[in-house]
Scaffold this active site. Structure first.
Site, PDB file in Angstrom:
ATOM      1  N   LYS A  32     -57.206  24.587   4.731  1.00  0.00           N
ATOM      2  CA  LYS A  32     -58.637  24.766   4.989  1.00  0.00           C
ATOM      3  C   LYS A  32     -59.454  24.397   3.757  1.00  0.00           C
ATOM      4  O   LYS A  32     -60.430  23.644   3.843  1.00  0.00           O
ATOM      5  CB  LYS A  32     -58.912  26.217   5.398  1.00  0.00           C
ATOM      6  CG  LYS A  32     -60.329  26.472   5.883  1.00  0.00           C
ATOM      7  CD  LYS A  32     -60.480  27.911   6.382  1.00  0.00           C
ATOM      8  CE  LYS A  32     -59.606  28.174   7.585  1.00  0.00           C
ATOM      9  NZ  LYS A  32     -59.750  29.544   8.118  1.00  0.00           N
ATOM     10  N   ARG A 103     -62.215  33.902   4.307  1.00  0.00           N
ATOM     11  CA  ARG A 103     -61.172  33.482   5.245  1.00  0.00           C
ATOM     12  C   ARG A 103     -59.901  33.104   4.497  1.00  0.00           C
ATOM     13  O   ARG A 103     -59.940  32.642   3.360  1.00  0.00           O
ATOM     14  CB  ARG A 103     -61.630  32.268   6.069  1.00  0.00           C
ATOM     15  CG  ARG A 103     -62.773  32.530   7.043  1.00  0.00           C
ATOM     16  CD  ARG A 103     -63.094  31.244   7.806  1.00  0.00           C
ATOM     17  NE  ARG A 103     -64.033  31.441   8.887  1.00  0.00           N
ATOM     18  CZ  ARG A 103     -65.346  31.284   8.774  1.00  0.00           C
ATOM     19  NH1 ARG A 103     -65.887  30.950   7.599  1.00  0.00           N
ATOM     20  NH2 ARG A 103     -66.140  31.463   9.815  1.00  0.00           N
ATOM     21  N   GLY A 112     -54.715  32.578  13.531  1.00  0.00           N
ATOM     22  CA  GLY A 112     -54.775  33.988  13.889  1.00  0.00           C
ATOM     23  C   GLY A 112     -53.779  34.870  13.161  1.00  0.00           C
ATOM     24  O   GLY A 112     -53.738  36.076  13.393  1.00  0.00           O
ATOM     25  N   MET A 114     -53.516  35.443   9.835  1.00  0.00           N
ATOM     26  CA  MET A 114     -54.044  36.166   8.679  1.00  0.00           C
ATOM     27  C   MET A 114     -55.499  36.535   8.944  1.00  0.00           C
ATOM     28  O   MET A 114     -56.036  36.281  10.015  1.00  0.00           O
ATOM     29  CB  MET A 114     -53.868  35.330   7.421  1.00  0.00           C
ATOM     30  CG  MET A 114     -52.399  35.225   7.013  1.00  0.00           C
ATOM     31  SD  MET A 114     -52.150  34.169   5.593  1.00  0.00           S
ATOM     32  CE  MET A 114     -52.537  32.567   6.253  1.00  0.00           C
ATOM     33  N   ARG A 376     -58.915  20.512  10.639  1.00  0.00           N
ATOM     34  CA  ARG A 376     -57.491  20.516  10.310  1.00  0.00           C
ATOM     35  C   ARG A 376     -56.771  19.662  11.330  1.00  0.00           C
ATOM     36  O   ARG A 376     -57.300  19.405  12.423  1.00  0.00           O
ATOM     37  CB  ARG A 376     -56.941  21.941  10.330  1.00  0.00           C
ATOM     38  CG  ARG A 376     -57.070  22.645  11.668  1.00  0.00           C
ATOM     39  CD  ARG A 376     -56.723  24.114  11.571  1.00  0.00           C
ATOM     40  NE  ARG A 376     -56.988  24.815  12.819  1.00  0.00           N
ATOM     41  CZ  ARG A 376     -56.998  26.137  12.947  1.00  0.00           C
ATOM     42  NH1 ARG A 376     -56.771  26.891  11.901  1.00  0.00           N
ATOM     43  NH2 ARG A 376     -57.228  26.715  14.110  1.00  0.00           N
ATOM     44  N   HIS A 490     -57.085  32.601  21.352  1.00  0.00           N
ATOM     45  CA  HIS A 490     -55.871  32.863  20.576  1.00  0.00           C
ATOM     46  C   HIS A 490     -54.628  32.513  21.392  1.00  0.00           C
ATOM     47  O   HIS A 490     -53.714  31.831  20.910  1.00  0.00           O
ATOM     48  CB  HIS A 490     -55.832  34.333  20.146  1.00  0.00           C
ATOM     49  CG  HIS A 490     -54.558  34.713  19.456  1.00  0.00           C
ATOM     50  ND1 HIS A 490     -53.458  35.204  20.137  1.00  0.00           N
ATOM     51  CD2 HIS A 490     -54.197  34.654  18.154  1.00  0.00           C
ATOM     52  CE1 HIS A 490     -52.483  35.432  19.282  1.00  0.00           C
ATOM     53  NE2 HIS A 490     -52.905  35.117  18.074  1.00  0.00           N
ATOM     54  N   SER A 798     -14.474  14.506  10.475  1.00  0.00           N
ATOM     55  CA  SER A 798     -15.649  15.123  11.113  1.00  0.00           C
ATOM     56  C   SER A 798     -15.831  16.492  10.470  1.00  0.00           C
ATOM     57  O   SER A 798     -14.934  17.335  10.546  1.00  0.00           O
ATOM     58  CB  SER A 798     -15.430  15.277  12.620  1.00  0.00           C
ATOM     59  OG  SER A 798     -16.548  15.910  13.211  1.00  0.00           O
ATOM     60  N   CYS A 865     -20.026  17.590  13.321  1.00  0.00           N
ATOM     61  CA  CYS A 865     -20.088  17.984  14.729  1.00  0.00           C
ATOM     62  C   CYS A 865     -20.440  19.465  14.899  1.00  0.00           C
ATOM     63  O   CYS A 865     -20.367  19.998  15.994  1.00  0.00           O
ATOM     64  CB  CYS A 865     -18.763  17.698  15.433  1.00  0.00           C
ATOM     65  SG  CYS A 865     -17.360  18.565  14.700  1.00  0.00           S
ATOM     66  N   TYR A 885     -22.383   9.186  11.414  1.00  0.00           N
ATOM     67  CA  TYR A 885     -23.019   9.764  12.595  1.00  0.00           C
ATOM     68  C   TYR A 885     -23.174  11.269  12.449  1.00  0.00           C
ATOM     69  O   TYR A 885     -22.543  11.905  11.598  1.00  0.00           O
ATOM     70  CB  TYR A 885     -22.201   9.458  13.863  1.00  0.00           C
ATOM     71  CG  TYR A 885     -20.877  10.177  13.942  1.00  0.00           C
ATOM     72  CD1 TYR A 885     -20.787  11.454  14.505  1.00  0.00           C
ATOM     73  CD2 TYR A 885     -19.711   9.594  13.457  1.00  0.00           C
ATOM     74  CE1 TYR A 885     -19.576  12.132  14.568  1.00  0.00           C
ATOM     75  CE2 TYR A 885     -18.488  10.261  13.519  1.00  0.00           C
ATOM     76  CZ  TYR A 885     -18.432  11.532  14.070  1.00  0.00           C
ATOM     77  OH  TYR A 885     -17.238  12.205  14.128  1.00  0.00           O
TER      78      TYR A 885
END
Length: 912
Positions: A32, A103, A112, A114, A376, A490, A798, A865, A885
């Site tokens: 903010k 704020r 919402g 804080m 934001r 909210h 693996s 895996c 992978y």
């Protein structure tokens, strides 16, 4: 010795087209504060103010209140003075008072979670001065009423004492409104508001034993400290944990000159989005209220109106309101304040182009002047996230790499959940209509209290309106339904951030928390009753509705294709059945990284043969039982191979200890004895013999195959015969046989010898051959350390990161839940190592294993895996290690694909 305090800047000013900071300073100024500074610099009309940095929050947590206030006192005083000079007012003045807002502002959006205090600086004297200055008594006392209510709740702890009790201030207000016979806050007179202020202050003193501070500076320091405290409040901690945000980030505090949307009919407040946060559609949208302050819009106390005429018409259609009623009762901002709307539209366009991202903005109109309070990057659903990224790519606002980096991989999970079956939906009974606050489908049982959501496996949280205290319940619920609130309430904003289906503003709902009932058109629904929500249309249905699996189409398919262009890691899936294999393949899996053969033994007809094998007292008896299992295993493998035609399939030989397959309850032991025609005593003796003190470190994995080589022979035969059978049908398949739990090279050699000997025997019997590989799962720390020895004979590695983590930490994965939350809460661990790879410990072993293995065998194929195969941070680490992978569950394949692309893009950026 005197301690010299480090001199550094802790307070950054903004406003009047100047600012100390900019948008790149989010870590220091919070999102903010950084954006307020940036908007000031580019000429957006922002009320002047200043930001106390996130570092001060960290200092506060170490030093306490008095020392922290002393650190910033002079900087804050100078910054407040600057605001007053710009606004032509004086903080604390009894004739021309400057009023401010306080704020929170973390580096990431935490809607919402804080605390906020508005109208700070008002007291019994300055309220009269404000009334005189503005010529508007009602406005002044309405602002004072709001301040007392917010300061009392945020700073002085005036909260409901039980879940049945409503907010104590709201209770007083509802009592007065009922006595006066009015419904809306805006119907309260000046005298009513004065009465509210008196009764609010009286309630504060009665409950807390303290009086509301009259000194504006005491008010300011109280609010600043309250914001710092809210960083460690229950709801903020839960939100951080849910999203994986570190506790040491802290929050900034933003202090800003007040501008007022509650000064009359030419004033108002609202929230808007540059694109649709639910669908991603490129349509400016939002909500506003006339004669209101910002909290009114998100709190859901009054149902807000739509900013655009198009949005208003859409809302009217959903609410089944005629166009005449809509224009008269719910006009859009575009219609009633066209010049303000035009200015707002131009600003939102400028901001989206400037930030090159969808923006969520808050604004206030004070006596016909527009102020932007915040912008934001907007929270959005998974579907909107993908569409916005692809649309902005096509609009040339961002490039391909940026489009991929805009995607939060875990939010793709929202697109992979079932949706309502259209045929079932046609026959469903709609019972009410609300606003489609967050798309998706949800079926569950009604729960009215957030802390009771876990009563049911599938719960729909039903509330008059939600508040930040409902966060945990919202997270655990399948869907959220509120009677009040709009698309920016909210409930709506938080649900979209979570990817939860949500319907808000369903005005037909009459909810009674005490009786736990919901009444719609005279019909009563109780806790536990089933309802269904369509978050895409706002329709609420009675009962359950059937669902169907989602498909990878549209922008989702496009971004997956784009991710494949950039990633270097291949993505496989973990699959134990042909159905699972097919799901993974349809989501883009390039093979199977893990087939757990033990999962094939638990079906009714198979478990008997498995138990017969276990209970056998001789090799001959075991082979006889294994002969029964052979065709079953072979058939399973054939189905998996056919589903994965042309790709590699890694099959792990039997891994768990045998005690998992035998019955432990007396009744089931009797059944087994009867089925196998043996004595109960013999069954009980065998079960007792299989019992181990630490079975996960006992007789399992390759140790089973070495003790009972006939098990390895049967499984190898099933694999090789299945590969030959499908190859004769034209299916291309190269099975990879994985030996589990190897800790010595001798263990691997012993099992490989059995595998190769059995394969050659099958080749001779069938007079044909198929290619196959033999490798191992690296899941014992010692295996990583002797990887060079194993790699001389293994064709692939693996990493089984689940067991490797267990053995490296000495934590039981099944029992860690007893202490893991405490470890995370006390910051003993930064993250759950079973969810994301511990790169310092487990990761070091992996690095050693990869390095030593490739040193002796440069062509060694390596992957992972474990469950970490679907975790974005772990995938990035695997990419850094140069693995071939990662393998994950079928529904996480798209997440892995995008994560692998992001890892490659980040690596390229680091190396350039």
């Amino acid at each position: 010795m005197e301690v010299i305090q480090e001199i550094k800047k802790r307070v950054y000013s903004f406003g009047d087209r100047e600012a100390d900071g900019n948008a790149t300073m989010k870590n220091l100024l919070g999102g903010k504060g950084a954006n307020l500074a940036e908007m000031s610099k580019i000429g957006i009309p922002v009320p002047p103010g200043f930001t106390i940095t996130t570092e001060v929050c960290t200092e506060y947590n170490k030093l306490g209140q008095e020392a922290t206030v002393n650190l910033i006192r002079e900087e804050v005083r100078e910054s407040v003075k600057r605001i007053g000079e710009i606004m032509g007012a004086d903080f604390g003045s009894s004739s021309n008072p400057l009023l401010i807002s306080v704020r929170s502002g973390a580096r990431v959006s935490m809607p919402g979670m804080m605390d906020t205090v508005l109208n700070l600086g008002l007291n019994d004297v300055t309220v009269e001065a404000l009334a005189k200055l503005t010529g508007n008594d009602r406005f002044a006392w309405d602002s004072y009423r709001r301040f007392v209510q917010m300061y009392g709740g945020v700073v002085m702890g005036m909260k409901p004492e039980s879940k049945e009790e409503i907010d104590p201030f709201e209770a007083i207000m509802e009592e007065i409104k009922e006595d006066k016979g009015i419904e809306l806050d805006t119907d309260l007179t000046t005298e009513d508001l004065k009465t509210l202020v008196f009764r609010f202050k009286e309630a504060i003193t009665k409950r807390t034993g303290n009086t509301l501070p009259q000194d504006p500076w005491e008010q300011l320091w109280g609010a600043v400290i309250a914001v710092f405290n809210s960083w460690n409040g229950d709801r903020a901690v839960y939100y951080r944990t849910m999203n994986g945000y570190p506790a040491d980030w802290g929050t900034a505090v933003n202090v800003q000159a007040m501008v007022y949307g509650n000064m009359g009919e030419n004033s108002g407040t609202g929230v808007c989005f540059t694109r649709d946060a639910g669908t991603g559609e490129n349509v400016f949208n939002g909500e506003y209220l006339i004669n209101a302050q910002g909290e009114d819009v998100v709190a859901g106390v009054r149902t807000p109106q739509q900013i655009t005429k198009l949005g208003s018409e859409r809302w009217a259609e959903l609410a089944q309101v005629t166009e005449e009623v809509r224009r008269e009762t719910y006009p859009s901002l575009e219609e009633i304040m066209p010049s303000i709307y035009k200015e707002l539209f131009e600003i939102q366009r400028r901001l989206e182009i400037h930030y090159r991202n969808m923006q969520d903005m808050e604004f206030t109109i004070q006596n016909g002047k527009l102020w932007i309070l915040q912008t934001r990057d907007g929270k959005r659903t998974g579907a909107a996230m993908v569409k916005i990224a692809m649309d902005m790519l096509k609009e040339r606002l961002i490039n391909e790499q940026e489009a991929l980096l805009r995607v939060e991989p875990v939010k793709l999970d929202e697109l992979l959940h079932p949706i309502f079956d259209l045929t079932a939906l046609k026959s469903a009974t709609a019972i009410a209509q609300g606003l489609p606050a967050s798309p998706g489908a949800a079926t569950g049982q009604i729960v009215f209290h957030s802390d009771e959501v876990e009563k049911f496996k599938h719960a729909i949280l039903v509330r008059v309106e939600t508040s930040p205290e409902d966060l945990e319940g919202m997270h655990r619920a399948k869907g959220i339904l509120t009677a009040r609130g709009g698309m920016t309430s909210h409930a709506a904003v938080v649900a979209r951030g979570m990817g939860k289906c949500c319907i808000s503003g369903a005005g037909a709902l009459k909810i009674n928390y005490k009786t736990r009932t919901m009444v719609i058109d005279g019909r009563e629904f109780h806790e536990g009753d089933w309802i269904s929500l369509n978050g895409s249309t706002g329709n609420i249905y009675e009962g359950k509705i059937a669902t169907k699996e989602p498909e990878l189409t549209g922008e989702f398919a496009e971004i997956m294709k784009l991710s494949d262009k950039y990633r270097t890691l291949k993505i496989r899936t973990n699959a134990d059945t042909p159905a699972d294999a097919l799901v993974g393949r349809n989501f883009g899996a390039q093979g199977i990284g893990l087939t757990r053969t033990e999962h094939m033994f638990f079906e009714v007809d198979r478990i008997k043969a498995m138990r017969e094998m276990i209970l056998a007292s001789s090799t001959k008896g075991r082979k006889r039982a294994l002969d029964k299992l052979l065709p079953m295993q072979r058939s399973d493998f054939e189905g998996i191979f056919e589903a994965m035609d042309g790709t590699a399939v890694t099959i792990r030989l039997l891994d768990p200890p045998l005690h998992e397959f035998v019955p432990h309850q007396l009744a089931h032991q009797k059944e087994l004895a009867e089925d196998l025609h043996v004595s109960l005593e013999m069954v009980k003796a065998k079960v007792a013999d299989l019992e181990e003190f630490n079975p996960m470190l006992g007789h399992r994995g390759c140790r089973l195959g070495i003790t009972y080589p006939e098990i390895t022979e049967m499984q190898t035969r099933a694999i090789i015969e299945a590969a030959i059978n499908v190859s004769e049908k034209g299916v291309q398949m190269k099975p990879e046989i994985m030996v589990p739990l190897v800790g010595t090279i001798e263990e691997f050699r012993a099992q490989k010898e059995v595998i190769d000997k059995t394969a050659e025997l099958v080749f001779a019997e069938r007079n044909t051959k198929v290619e196959y590989k033999v490798g191992t799962m690296i899941e014992i720390p010692r295996a990583a350390l002797i990887a060079d020895q194993i790699a001389n004979e293994a064709q692939f590695f693996s990493f089984g990161t689940n067991d490797l983590t267990q053995m490296t930490y000495g934590y039981s994965r099944d029992d860690a839940g007893k202490f893991m939350p405490i470890y995370l809460d006390k910051n003993i661990l930064k993250a759950d190592p079973f969810e994301t790879i511990d790169q310092k410990g487990v990761g070091t072993l992996m690095r050693i294993g990869v390095g030593r293995g490739r040193e002796v065998n440069p062509w060694l194929k390596i992957g992972i895996c474990g469950e970490h195969g679907g975790d974005p941070a772990s995938i990035e680490f695997c990419n850094q290690l140069g693995m071939d992978y990662v393998s994950c569950s079928p529904f996480r394949v798209p997440i892995a694909r995008i994560s692998a692309a992001q890892a490659a893009i980040k690596a390229q950026a680091r190396n350039s």
